[in-house]
Design a protein around this motif. Structure first.
Motif, PDB file in Angstrom:
ATOM      1  N   LYS A 127       0.821  -1.221   0.000  1.00  0.00           N
ATOM      2  CA  LYS A 127       0.000   0.000   0.000  1.00  0.00           C
ATOM      3  C   LYS A 127       0.851   1.267   0.000  1.00  0.00           C
ATOM      4  O   LYS A 127       0.414   2.294  -0.499  1.00  0.00           O
ATOM      5  N   ASP A 128       2.074   1.177   0.527  1.00  0.00           N
ATOM      6  CA  ASP A 128       2.979   2.328   0.534  1.00  0.00           C
ATOM      7  C   ASP A 128       3.950   2.304  -0.642  1.00  0.00           C
ATOM      8  O   ASP A 128       4.895   3.085  -0.673  1.00  0.00           O
ATOM      9  N   GLY A 129       3.726   1.408  -1.579  1.00  0.00           N
ATOM     10  CA  GLY A 129       4.578   1.321  -2.758  1.00  0.00           C
ATOM     11  C   GLY A 129       5.142  -0.071  -2.963  1.00  0.00           C
ATOM     12  O   GLY A 129       5.129  -0.913  -2.062  1.00  0.00           O
ATOM     13  N   GLN A 130       5.622  -0.279  -4.145  1.00  0.00           N
ATOM     14  CA  GLN A 130       6.222  -1.544  -4.548  1.00  0.00           C
ATOM     15  C   GLN A 130       7.400  -1.880  -3.638  1.00  0.00           C
ATOM     16  O   GLN A 130       8.144  -0.995  -3.218  1.00  0.00           O
ATOM     17  N   ILE A 131       7.574  -3.184  -3.319  1.00  0.00           N
ATOM     18  CA  ILE A 131       8.699  -3.583  -2.477  1.00  0.00           C
ATOM     19  C   ILE A 131       9.710  -4.451  -3.229  1.00  0.00           C
ATOM     20  O   ILE A 131      10.868  -4.534  -2.830  1.00  0.00           O
ATOM     21  N   VAL A 132       9.294  -5.061  -4.336  1.00  0.00           N
ATOM     22  CA  VAL A 132      10.200  -5.854  -5.168  1.00  0.00           C
ATOM     23  C   VAL A 132      10.312  -5.172  -6.528  1.00  0.00           C
ATOM     24  O   VAL A 132       9.297  -4.959  -7.199  1.00  0.00           O
ATOM     25  N   ALA A 133      11.541  -4.832  -6.912  1.00  0.00           N
ATOM     26  CA  ALA A 133      11.759  -4.175  -8.199  1.00  0.00           C
ATOM     27  C   ALA A 133      11.637  -5.174  -9.349  1.00  0.00           C
ATOM     28  O   ALA A 133      10.978  -4.908 -10.341  1.00  0.00           O
ATOM     29  N   HIS A 134      12.290  -6.338  -9.201  1.00  0.00           N
ATOM     30  CA  HIS A 134      12.156  -7.401 -10.193  1.00  0.00           C
ATOM     31  C   HIS A 134      12.617  -8.732  -9.620  1.00  0.00           C
ATOM     32  O   HIS A 134      13.333  -8.773  -8.619  1.00  0.00           O
ATOM     33  N   VAL A 135      12.184  -9.797 -10.278  1.00  0.00           N
ATOM     34  CA  VAL A 135      12.465 -11.164  -9.835  1.00  0.00           C
ATOM     35  C   VAL A 135      13.199 -11.896 -10.946  1.00  0.00           C
ATOM     36  O   VAL A 135      12.837 -11.797 -12.116  1.00  0.00           O
ATOM     37  N   VAL A 136      14.251 -12.630 -10.557  1.00  0.00           N
ATOM     38  CA  VAL A 136      14.939 -13.544 -11.465  1.00  0.00           C
ATOM     39  C   VAL A 136      14.527 -14.948 -11.048  1.00  0.00           C
ATOM     40  O   VAL A 136      14.536 -15.286  -9.860  1.00  0.00           O
ATOM     41  N   ASN A 137      14.170 -15.762 -12.015  1.00  0.00           N
ATOM     42  CA  ASN A 137      13.608 -17.070 -11.737  1.00  0.00           C
ATOM     43  C   ASN A 137      14.246 -18.112 -12.652  1.00  0.00           C
ATOM     44  O   ASN A 137      14.333 -17.897 -13.859  1.00  0.00           O
ATOM     45  N   GLU A 138      14.715 -19.228 -12.075  1.00  0.00           N
ATOM     46  CA  GLU A 138      15.287 -20.324 -12.854  1.00  0.00           C
ATOM     47  C   GLU A 138      14.814 -21.646 -12.278  1.00  0.00           C
ATOM     48  O   GLU A 138      14.707 -21.792 -11.059  1.00  0.00           O
ATOM     49  N   LEU A 139      14.552 -22.610 -13.158  1.00  0.00           N
ATOM     50  CA  LEU A 139      14.202 -23.959 -12.730  1.00  0.00           C
ATOM     51  C   LEU A 139      15.430 -24.835 -12.944  1.00  0.00           C
ATOM     52  O   LEU A 139      16.007 -24.866 -14.038  1.00  0.00           O
ATOM     53  N   LEU A 140      15.823 -25.563 -11.892  1.00  0.00           N
ATOM     54  CA  LEU A 140      17.088 -26.304 -11.879  1.00  0.00           C
ATOM     55  C   LEU A 140      16.836 -27.790 -11.613  1.00  0.00           C
ATOM     56  O   LEU A 140      15.931 -28.145 -10.850  1.00  0.00           O
ATOM     57  N   THR A 141      17.638 -28.627 -12.216  1.00  0.00           N
ATOM     58  CA  THR A 141      17.625 -30.062 -11.901  1.00  0.00           C
ATOM     59  C   THR A 141      19.001 -30.442 -11.374  1.00  0.00           C
ATOM     60  O   THR A 141      20.021 -30.001 -11.918  1.00  0.00           O
ATOM     61  N   PRO A 142      19.050 -31.233 -10.317  1.00  0.00           N
ATOM     62  CA  PRO A 142      20.348 -31.632  -9.754  1.00  0.00           C
ATOM     63  C   PRO A 142      21.101 -32.553 -10.711  1.00  0.00           C
ATOM     64  O   PRO A 142      20.513 -33.333 -11.444  1.00  0.00           O
ATOM     65  N   THR A 143      22.406 -32.436 -10.692  1.00  0.00           N
ATOM     66  CA  THR A 143      23.251 -33.368 -11.431  1.00  0.00           C
ATOM     67  C   THR A 143      23.263 -34.702 -10.701  1.00  0.00           C
ATOM     68  O   THR A 143      22.865 -34.798  -9.534  1.00  0.00           O
ATOM     69  N   ARG A 144      23.740 -35.744 -11.333  1.00  0.00           N
ATOM     70  CA  ARG A 144      23.765 -37.065 -10.699  1.00  0.00           C
ATOM     71  C   ARG A 144      24.720 -37.099  -9.500  1.00  0.00           C
ATOM     72  O   ARG A 144      24.612 -37.969  -8.647  1.00  0.00           O
ATOM     73  N   PHE A 145      25.665 -36.153  -9.433  1.00  0.00           N
ATOM     74  CA  PHE A 145      26.620 -36.126  -8.320  1.00  0.00           C
ATOM     75  C   PHE A 145      26.293 -35.043  -7.280  1.00  0.00           C
ATOM     76  O   PHE A 145      27.062 -34.802  -6.376  1.00  0.00           O
ATOM     77  N   SER A 146      25.123 -34.443  -7.387  1.00  0.00           N
ATOM     78  CA  SER A 146      24.718 -33.404  -6.446  1.00  0.00           C
ATOM     79  C   SER A 146      24.392 -34.013  -5.083  1.00  0.00           C
ATOM     80  O   SER A 146      23.927 -35.146  -4.983  1.00  0.00           O
ATOM     81  N   SER A 147      24.618 -33.237  -4.033  1.00  0.00           N
ATOM     82  CA  SER A 147      24.275 -33.706  -2.690  1.00  0.00           C
ATOM     83  C   SER A 147      22.778 -33.624  -2.419  1.00  0.00           C
ATOM     84  O   SER A 147      22.303 -34.185  -1.437  1.00  0.00           O
ATOM     85  N   VAL A 148      22.041 -32.919  -3.282  1.00  0.00           N
ATOM     86  CA  VAL A 148      20.582 -32.867  -3.143  1.00  0.00           C
ATOM     87  C   VAL A 148      19.968 -33.657  -4.285  1.00  0.00           C
ATOM     88  O   VAL A 148      20.502 -33.731  -5.382  1.00  0.00           O
ATOM     89  N   THR A 149      18.851 -34.294  -4.007  1.00  0.00           N
ATOM     90  CA  THR A 149      18.174 -35.063  -5.045  1.00  0.00           C
ATOM     91  C   THR A 149      16.724 -34.691  -5.141  1.00  0.00           C
ATOM     92  O   THR A 149      16.191 -34.047  -4.310  1.00  0.00           O
TER      93      THR A 149
END
Length: 108
Positions: free
Chosen positions: A86-108
């Motif tokens: 209500k007092d004005g915009q708070i985010v100027a812009h958003v960068v967005n990417e969709l990622l897939t883990p590599t087979r050697f990533s610690s996250v799956t």
């Protein structure tokens, strides 16, 4: 598993408002809708200390499409977002990417 990297570049001085909105509003709505966050970070050293970076975890692109669409259309989110801006915009812009883990990533 798919990870969505989102970087919010805030209007100067408005990072605290973005952090507050996530902590007190957005995360509760996400929990209700089944949106899973994988972490949030602010920039300690880098090109700007007015950014919020976070990851979302999705089982598939279809899950992301369904749940993100529901979030954007959620009446509570629409109302609360308007109230927090209500007092004005708070985010100027958003960068967005969709990622897939590599087979050697610690996250799956």
């Amino acid at each position: 598993m798919i990870y969505e990297l989102r970087v919010y570049h805030c209007v100067p001085g408005r990072l605290p408002a973005v952090l507050n909105r996530f902590e007190t509003i957005t995360l509760g709505i996400w929990q209700r809708l089944g949106i899973r966050q994988a972490g949030f970070w602010t920039t300690l050293v880098g090109s700007s200390n007015q950014t919020l970076t976070y990851l979302l975890a999705w089982q598939s692109l279809a899950e992301r499409e369904t749940k993100w669409t529901a979030f954007l259309a959620d009446p509570e989110w629409i109302q609360k977002r308007a109230e927090t801006e209500k007092d004005g915009q708070i985010v100027a812009h958003v960068v967005n990417e969709l990622l897939t883990p590599t087979r050697f990533s610690s996250v799956t």
